[in-house]
Design a protein around this motif. Structure first.
Motif, PDB file in Angstrom:
ATOM      1  N   LEU A 182      23.580 -76.333  14.113  1.00 35.82           N
ATOM      2  CA  LEU A 182      22.671 -75.303  14.642  1.00 35.82           C
ATOM      3  C   LEU A 182      21.222 -75.728  14.413  1.00 35.82           C
ATOM      4  O   LEU A 182      20.934 -76.465  13.453  1.00 35.82           O
ATOM      5  N   PRO A 183      20.296 -75.241  15.239  1.00 35.42           N
ATOM      6  CA  PRO A 183      18.887 -75.498  14.946  1.00 35.42           C
ATOM      7  C   PRO A 183      18.547 -74.960  13.540  1.00 35.42           C
ATOM      8  O   PRO A 183      19.096 -73.919  13.150  1.00 35.42           O
ATOM      9  N   PRO A 184      17.680 -75.646  12.801  1.00 35.80           N
ATOM     10  CA  PRO A 184      17.438 -75.268  11.401  1.00 35.80           C
ATOM     11  C   PRO A 184      17.094 -73.799  11.183  1.00 35.80           C
ATOM     12  O   PRO A 184      17.585 -73.177  10.235  1.00 35.80           O
ATOM     13  N   GLU A 185      16.259 -73.201  12.062  1.00 35.66           N
ATOM     14  CA  GLU A 185      15.858 -71.809  11.825  1.00 35.66           C
ATOM     15  C   GLU A 185      17.041 -70.865  12.044  1.00 35.66           C
ATOM     16  O   GLU A 185      17.184 -69.857  11.341  1.00 35.66           O
ATOM     17  N   GLU A 186      17.916 -71.198  12.991  1.00 37.78           N
ATOM     18  CA  GLU A 186      19.102 -70.360  13.218  1.00 37.78           C
ATOM     19  C   GLU A 186      20.093 -70.531  12.058  1.00 37.78           C
ATOM     20  O   GLU A 186      20.702 -69.563  11.590  1.00 37.78           O
ATOM     21  N   ARG A 187      20.240 -71.771  11.618  1.00 34.23           N
ATOM     22  CA  ARG A 187      21.160 -72.031  10.512  1.00 34.23           C
ATOM     23  C   ARG A 187      20.713 -71.285   9.259  1.00 34.23           C
ATOM     24  O   ARG A 187      21.510 -70.642   8.579  1.00 34.23           O
ATOM     25  N   ARG A 188      19.418 -71.358   8.974  1.00 31.51           N
ATOM     26  CA  ARG A 188      18.912 -70.711   7.756  1.00 31.51           C
ATOM     27  C   ARG A 188      19.104 -69.194   7.834  1.00 31.51           C
ATOM     28  O   ARG A 188      19.562 -68.573   6.865  1.00 31.51           O
ATOM     29  N   VAL A 193      21.849 -64.425   5.897  1.00 34.42           N
ATOM     30  CA  VAL A 193      22.431 -63.110   6.199  1.00 34.42           C
ATOM     31  C   VAL A 193      23.937 -63.119   5.918  1.00 34.42           C
ATOM     32  O   VAL A 193      24.445 -62.262   5.195  1.00 34.42           O
ATOM     33  N   GLU A 194      24.623 -64.093   6.494  1.00 36.16           N
ATOM     34  CA  GLU A 194      26.090 -64.060   6.463  1.00 36.16           C
ATOM     35  C   GLU A 194      26.696 -64.632   5.183  1.00 36.16           C
ATOM     36  O   GLU A 194      27.776 -64.231   4.791  1.00 36.16           O
ATOM     37  N   GLN A 195      26.028 -65.586   4.588  1.00 34.42           N
ATOM     38  CA  GLN A 195      26.611 -66.209   3.398  1.00 34.42           C
ATOM     39  C   GLN A 195      26.021 -65.644   2.107  1.00 34.42           C
ATOM     40  O   GLN A 195      26.745 -65.321   1.189  1.00 34.42           O
ATOM     41  N   HIS A 196      24.688 -65.566   2.046  1.00 40.32           N
ATOM     42  CA  HIS A 196      24.087 -65.061   0.806  1.00 40.32           C
ATOM     43  C   HIS A 196      24.074 -63.532   0.751  1.00 40.32           C
ATOM     44  O   HIS A 196      24.038 -62.953  -0.334  1.00 40.32           O
ATOM     45  N   SER A 217       9.431 -61.744  11.686  1.00 38.63           N
ATOM     46  CA  SER A 217       9.842 -60.332  11.716  1.00 38.63           C
ATOM     47  C   SER A 217      11.362 -60.210  11.623  1.00 38.63           C
ATOM     48  O   SER A 217      12.110 -61.163  11.893  1.00 38.63           O
ATOM     49  N   GLY A 218      11.798 -58.978  11.318  1.00 37.97           N
ATOM     50  CA  GLY A 218      13.224 -58.702  11.265  1.00 37.97           C
ATOM     51  C   GLY A 218      13.888 -58.910  12.619  1.00 37.97           C
ATOM     52  O   GLY A 218      15.017 -59.383  12.706  1.00 37.97           O
ATOM     53  N   ARG A 219      13.164 -58.575  13.667  1.00 38.64           N
ATOM     54  CA  ARG A 219      13.724 -58.720  15.006  1.00 38.64           C
ATOM     55  C   ARG A 219      14.005 -60.193  15.323  1.00 38.64           C
ATOM     56  O   ARG A 219      15.036 -60.539  15.892  1.00 38.64           O
ATOM     57  N   THR A 220      13.054 -61.053  14.918  1.00 35.93           N
ATOM     58  CA  THR A 220      13.249 -62.495  15.144  1.00 35.93           C
ATOM     59  C   THR A 220      14.488 -62.980  14.397  1.00 35.93           C
ATOM     60  O   THR A 220      15.278 -63.768  14.928  1.00 35.93           O
ATOM     61  N   ILE A 221      14.655 -62.494  13.186  1.00 36.88           N
ATOM     62  CA  ILE A 221      15.838 -62.898  12.400  1.00 36.88           C
ATOM     63  C   ILE A 221      17.111 -62.444  13.106  1.00 36.88           C
ATOM     64  O   ILE A 221      18.078 -63.208  13.245  1.00 36.88           O
TER      65      ILE A 221
ATOM     66  N   THR B  23      24.997 -65.579  -4.228  1.00 37.35           N
ATOM     67  CA  THR B  23      24.642 -64.315  -3.576  1.00 37.35           C
ATOM     68  C   THR B  23      23.126 -64.161  -3.609  1.00 37.35           C
ATOM     69  O   THR B  23      22.442 -64.862  -4.379  1.00 37.35           O
ATOM     70  N   ALA B  24      22.648 -63.209  -2.821  1.00 38.62           N
ATOM     71  CA  ALA B  24      21.207 -62.943  -2.787  1.00 38.62           C
ATOM     72  C   ALA B  24      20.701 -62.573  -4.178  1.00 38.62           C
ATOM     73  O   ALA B  24      19.628 -63.008  -4.609  1.00 38.62           O
ATOM     74  N   GLU B  25      21.506 -61.791  -4.923  1.00 34.90           N
ATOM     75  CA  GLU B  25      21.089 -61.347  -6.262  1.00 34.90           C
ATOM     76  C   GLU B  25      20.913 -62.551  -7.193  1.00 34.90           C
ATOM     77  O   GLU B  25      19.948 -62.619  -7.953  1.00 34.90           O
ATOM     78  N   LEU B  26      21.867 -63.470  -7.111  1.00 31.81           N
ATOM     79  CA  LEU B  26      21.795 -64.640  -8.000  1.00 31.81           C
ATOM     80  C   LEU B  26      20.587 -65.520  -7.648  1.00 31.81           C
ATOM     81  O   LEU B  26      19.870 -65.993  -8.540  1.00 31.81           O
TER      82      LEU B  26
END
Lengths: 241, 216
Positions: A182-188, A193-196, A217-221, B23-26
């Protein structure tokens, strides 16, 4: 009782081995080399004679301290076999650019730690796989500048070096490669969001969110995460077709 | 309480040991504790999250375990043996250098091995007395003024080469009074070194002994 570790936790306390690692070390430390050699042939992690990798690291360090080269050699080879196997599963050809080079560099780095008797080996006596993840991730990061050769349009079947993979495992590996592509900004945005599990945004200005971490912004994310998910869904559909 | 002395490497190892998947917390906790490493922690957390997606490593089968080591493992074995060889060589070299430095820094005092009776016997054997031999022990005599014949005699009785005795005599005079008790009110001060002749004349030797020693 095994020699205490010296590395400190983030709180300043000294690391201690899990109880089961201490017990395994106590049981194996004075066993003759032939017994250790036989135990290293036990492959089932649930077998009572199985030597965990944490315990094997300690036995190796102890052999170095004793100056017992025969014991060192047997334990070193066993450790490197395990390390290689982990790397073949974790850094599969096709998953990352220069996967073979990363695996080789990781094996060299671990060899250097063992040969130098590095104090970082303490971490490997606590939780081997997680400590080793740090080692190979640090190698991956050094290769990061190289562009990924995996793309959604052009995927070839990577060699597996004799490591058999189930369909589910292969799909997971492929999915990882797709995330990396994925492009870096999409991957991050996707990982945050999904992993952390970070919130996309918050009304609390002091709270860390994906938006504050990425400086948008949140919308961009939300757009970035949506684009990433669409690509990954398409990828899974293609693989299953 | 945080441990700000940790290196980045140790912080990332600690971070990796905490949870299989960060996690985000960690992440927030580590970034707050180690703000100097905040960016590295964020990057590492991202890689660790991707790593968590990688398949777990299953048990090894017996056949693979019994198979000869792969070319990569053989290469590591060779790498390890080379590294161990060089480490051993460097250690040996460092030990030799350190021993040599230690010898240079503090030559062996050949008088240290003597107990009181041996010390008396030495004084008698070299046709001197306790005072003169103590001056030698404490390096109170300018070594260049000591007759070679006398140095050889003392070295022979001590059972050491003359150069070891000379190395000891050439060091600065001893400054350690702490192991000796004194009746004086003030702590004794170091006397300047004497020539051999002055040392012989002021050590309470008989006139015949003085003449014999000064003729050497």
């Amino acid at each position: 009782m095994a020699k205490p570790l010296t590395k400190k936790t983030k709180d300043g306390a000294t690391y201690t081995r899990p109880t089961e690692v201490e017990a395994a070390i106590d049981g194996a430390i004075d066993q003759p080399l032939e017994v250790i050699r036989q135990r290293l042939q036990v492959t089932s992690m649930t077998h009572s004679d199985y030597l965990t990798t944490e315990c094997t690291v300690h036995l190796f360090r102890d052999a170095v301290a004793r100056g017992d080269e025969d014991r060192q050699n047997v334990l070193f080879e066993a450790l490197m076999r395990r390390v290689e196997r982990v790397l073949l599963y974790k850094i599969r050809d096709g998953d990352l650019p220069a996967a073979a080079a990363i695996r080789g560099a990781a094996m060299d780095k671990f060899t250097d730690l063992l040969a130098a008797g590095n104090a970082s080996l303490d971490f490997y006596e606590v939780r081997f796989n997680r400590a080793f993840a740090h080692l190979y991730i640090s190698i991956i990061r050094t290769f990061k500048e190289q562009p990924p050769h995996v793309s959604f349009e052009d995927r070839s079947e990577p060699p597996n070096h004799g490591v058999a993979m189930s369909d589910a495992v292969a799909l997971r590996t492929d999915l990882l490669a797709a995330i990396r592509a994925l492009p870096p900004e999409e991957r991050r945005a996707f990982v945050l969001v999904e992993q952390h599990g970070y919130d996309v945004e918050s009304k609390d200005p002091g709270k860390r969110t994906v938006a504050t971490l990425c400086g948008v912004s949140g919308r961009t994310i939300r757009d970035r995460v949506a684009r990433a998910k669409k690509k990954l869904a398409q990828f899974i559909e293609d693989v299953n077709a | 309480m945080s441990n700000p002395q940790l290196s980045l490497n140790d912080v990332l190892y600690s971070f990796a040991l905490e949870q299989p998947k960060p996690t985000a917390e960690l992440i927030d906790e580590y970034q707050d504790r180690f703000p100097q490493y905040a960016d590295a922690i964020a990057e590492f957390a991202l890689e660790l999250a991707l790593d968590a997606l990688r398949p777990d490593v299953p048990d090894l089968d017996a056949e693979t375990a019994a198979a000869p080591p792969s070319a990569e493992v053989m290469r590591s074995i060779s790498h390890f043996q080379n590294a161990r060889y060089h480490a051993t060589k460097e250690r040996a070299s460092a030990d030799a250098s350190s021993a040599s430095n230690a010898q240079r820094a503090s030559p062996i005092n050949p008088f240290n091995a003597l107990d009181v009776s041996q010390f008396r016997r030495l004084a008698s054997d070299v046709d001197a007395n306790l005072v003169l031999v103590a001056k030698l022990r404490d390096r109170q005599i300018v070594p260049e003024t000591i007759p070679a014949a006398f140095s050889q005699r003392v070295a022979a009785r001590l059972g050491v080469p003359v150069d070891v005795l000379f190395a000891h005599l050439s060091e600065k005079p001893r400054q350690d009074f702490q192991r000796v008790y004194y009746k004086a009110i003030d702590k004794p001060t170091r006397q300047p070194q004497e020539t051999f002749e002055v040392a012989v004349r002021t050590s309470g030797l008989s006139s015949e002994q003085q003449e014999r020693l000064l003729e050497l």
